[in-house]
Design an enzyme around this catalytic site. Structure first.
Site, short mmCIF file in Angstrom:
data_model
loop_
_atom_site.label_atom_id
_atom_site.label_comp_id
_atom_site.label_asym_id
_atom_site.label_seq_id
_atom_site.Cartn_x
_atom_site.Cartn_y
_atom_site.Cartn_z
N ASN A 4 1.01 -1.05 0.12
CA ASN A 4 -0.03 -0.12 -0.17
C ASN A 4 0.81 1.43 0.01
O ASN A 4 0.39 2.28 -0.30
CB ASN A 4 -0.99 -0.09 1.25
CG ASN A 4 -0.50 -0.18 2.47
OD1 ASN A 4 0.27 -1.33 2.58
ND2 ASN A 4 -0.36 0.53 3.44
N CYS A 10 -2.49 4.78 7.29
CA CYS A 10 -2.50 4.21 8.61
C CYS A 10 -1.44 4.76 9.64
O CYS A 10 -1.62 5.06 10.65
CB CYS A 10 -2.52 2.96 8.69
SG CYS A 10 -3.82 2.06 7.51
N ALA A 40 -13.70 -3.09 -0.16
CA ALA A 40 -14.31 -2.45 -1.04
C ALA A 40 -14.08 -0.84 -1.41
O ALA A 40 -14.04 -0.63 -2.48
CB ALA A 40 -15.88 -2.54 -0.79
#
Ligand code: PLP
Length: 395
Positions: free
Chosen positions: A153, A327, A202
Site C-alpha cells: 500500500n 494508517c 471495497a
C-alpha cells in the site's frame, strides 16, 4: 481554502462510484430486511447478498461458498492470521509474514506473540520484493502460516504470490495474501495463484467503506474471530451489511469490467508524474520498483525535507496526498516499509505517497509537479540541513 481539490490519495480510499451508490440505495430503504429473518423481507435481502457473493466469487474464480463477507481489509487480515494460528496451534506455533505488511497483520502478529506464537519475517530487497530463497530457508516443521500482501500500500510493489503459494504448498503450510490494494486493479484468479486465503476491501475500488471479504478455500480450517450469530455459514457473527455488500459487488464488477482501461490510463498518469519529478526535482528518490508496481502508486522521498511539510504545502495548494501509508499518517515514526527496504531513517521520514485514480487528469498531474517543484525549493531554502549538505549530489 484553495479551490483546486485534487485528490491523489486513492490508496487511502476512493470515492463511491455512482453505479454502486445507485445499487445500494434501495437496501437502506425499501429492502431493509435482516437476511437472517424467516420472512419475505429477509428473503429479499438474502437474494441480494447471494447475488453479490456469486459476483465476487466469479471475478476471482472462487466458489460462492468460499466468500465470507467482512467489515473490510483489517478484519480479513485479522481473521486469516488469528483464525489460522488458532486452528493449527496443535500442529505448530510458527508464523511467517513479510515485514512490509499492513498494520492489520503486523499488530495482529505481535498480539499472537504474546499468546506464545513465534513470528519470522521474510526478507525483502531494496524494492520491497520478497526473497523467495530466504522464505523457503526459514520454513520449519512447526510453520503453520505464510502471509504476504499481493501489493504494498505504500510503495506499490507487486509480490510474487504464485511463487510464494507454491513454496507454502510444497511444505504443507497455509498461504494467505492481503489483496486489499490489488483486487479490482490486477486480475486475480485464486485457483491459479494457489492461495488458501485472501482478503479484499471495497473502499479501495470505488466501493463503500466498512465492507470487504475473505476468500477461504473450501476445506481450509480457520477459527472464527467474530463469534455470535449464525451469519456467514456460522463463521462470522454480526448482522449482515446488505447495502455495503451489494455496493461492494457492484464496484468490483465495474472495476473488473474496466480493469485494462483503468490500468493503462492510471499508469500513464503515474509514469508522467514519476518521469517529471525525477527529471525536474533534485535530490529525490523513487521508493519501490520502476516497473512491477501498482498502476496508481508513486512514492518519493525528498532529501533534506520532512514529508509532513511537503504534505502541508500541497494541501494548501489543494492537492491531497499522504505521507507514508494512510494508517501511519499522523504518527512521527519513520515508515516501517521504507526501513525494511533499507532506507536510512531520514529518508524513511520524508516520504510522500501519491496515488492516482481514474478521475484524475494530465493537467492535475502537471499542476502537482509544478507545485512540488516550488514547495521543495522553498522548504529546502529554509532547511539548515540542505544548506550544510546541499552541494552533495544525492543518488
Ligand atoms: N491491507 C492493506 C494492504 C491496506 O492498504 C489496507 C488499508 O489501507 C488494509 C489492509 C485495511 O483495509 P480496511 O481499510 O478495509 O480495513
Amino acid at each position: 481554502m484553495n479551490n483546486k481539490n485534487i485528490y491523489f490519495d486513492h490508496a487511502a480510499t476512493t470515492p463511491l462510484c455512482e453505479e454502486a451508490l445507485n445499487k445500494m440505495i434501495p437496501y437502506f430503504t425499501e429492502v431493509f430486511g435482516n437476511p437472517n429473518s424467516q420472512h419475505a423481507f429477509g428473503r429479499e435481502s438474502v437474494k441480494a447478498v447471494d447475488e453479490a457473493r456469486d459476483t465476487i466469487a466469479k471475478i476471482i474464480n472462487a466458489k460462492p461458498s468460499e466468500i465470507y463477507f467482512t467489515s473490510g481489509g483489517t478484519e480479513g487480515d485479522n481473521w486469516a492470521l488469528r483464525g489460522v494460528a488458532h486452528a493449527f496451534k496443535d500442529k505448530g506455533k510458527h508464523l511467517i509474514i513479510s515485514p512490509i505488511e499492513h498494520a492489520a497483520m503486523l499488530v495482529t502478529a505481535k498480539a499472537l506473540k504474546k499468546e506464545g506464537f513465534e513470528v519470522s519475517y521474510m526478507k525483502v530487497d531494496e524494492y520491497g520484493v520478497v526473497d523467495l530463497e530466504h522464505l523457503e530457508s526459514i520454513i520449519r516443521p512447526d510453520t503453520i502460516f505464510i502471509g504476504c500482501m499481493m501489493a504494498n500500500n505504500e510503495v506499490g510493489t507487486i509480490e510474487p504470490i504464485k511463487e510464494i503459494a507454491a513454496i507454502a504448498k510444497k511444505h504443507g503450510v497455509i498461504c494467505f495474501t492481503d489483496a486489499v490494494q490489488a483486487a479490482g486493479v490486477l486480475k486475480i484468479d485464486v485457483k491459479d495463484l494457489g492461495v488458501d486465503l485472501m482478503s479484499m476491501s471495497a473502499h479501495k475500488i470505488y466501493g463503500p467503506k466498512g465492507v470487504g471479504a475473505l476468500y477461504i478455500r473450501n476445506g481450509v480450517k480457520v477459527e472464527s474471530i467474530l463469534t455470535g450469530g449464525h451469519q456467514e455459514r456460522m463463521k462470522r457473527g454480526g448482522t449482515t451489511n446488505v447495502a455495503g455488500i451489494v455496493g461492494f459487488a457492484e464496484a468490483f464488477k465495474i472495476a473488473d469490467r474496466d480493469i485494462d482501461k483503468n490500468f493503462e490510463y492510471v499508469s500513464m498518469l503515474r509514469d508522467r508524474f514519476i518521469d517529471r519529478v525525477l527529471e525536474e526535482v533534485p535530490f529525490v528518490k523513487l521508493n519501490g520498483p520502476r516497473t512491477g508496481r501498482l498502476p496508481a502508486n508513486a512514492d518519493f522521498s525528498f532529501k533534506f525535507i520532512e514529508g509532513e511539510s511537503i504534505l502541508f504545502s500541497l494541501d494548501l495548494a489543494g492537492i491531497a496526498v499522504s505521507s507514508g501509508s494512510a494508517c501511519s499518517s499522523g504518527s512521527l515514526e519513520p515508515s516501517h516499509v521504507l526501513l525494511a527496504l533499507g532506507l536510512p531513517e531520514e529518508l524513511a521520514h520524508g516520504s510522500i505517497r501519491f496515488s492516482f485514480g481514474k478521475h484524475n487528469t494530465i493537467e492535475e498531474v502537471d499542476y502537482a509537479v509544478d507545485t512540488i517543484k516550488d514547495a521543495v525549493k522553498r522548504l529546502r531554502e529554509m532547511s539548515p540541513l540542505f544548506k550544510a549538505e546541499g552541494d552533495i549530489k544525492y543518488v
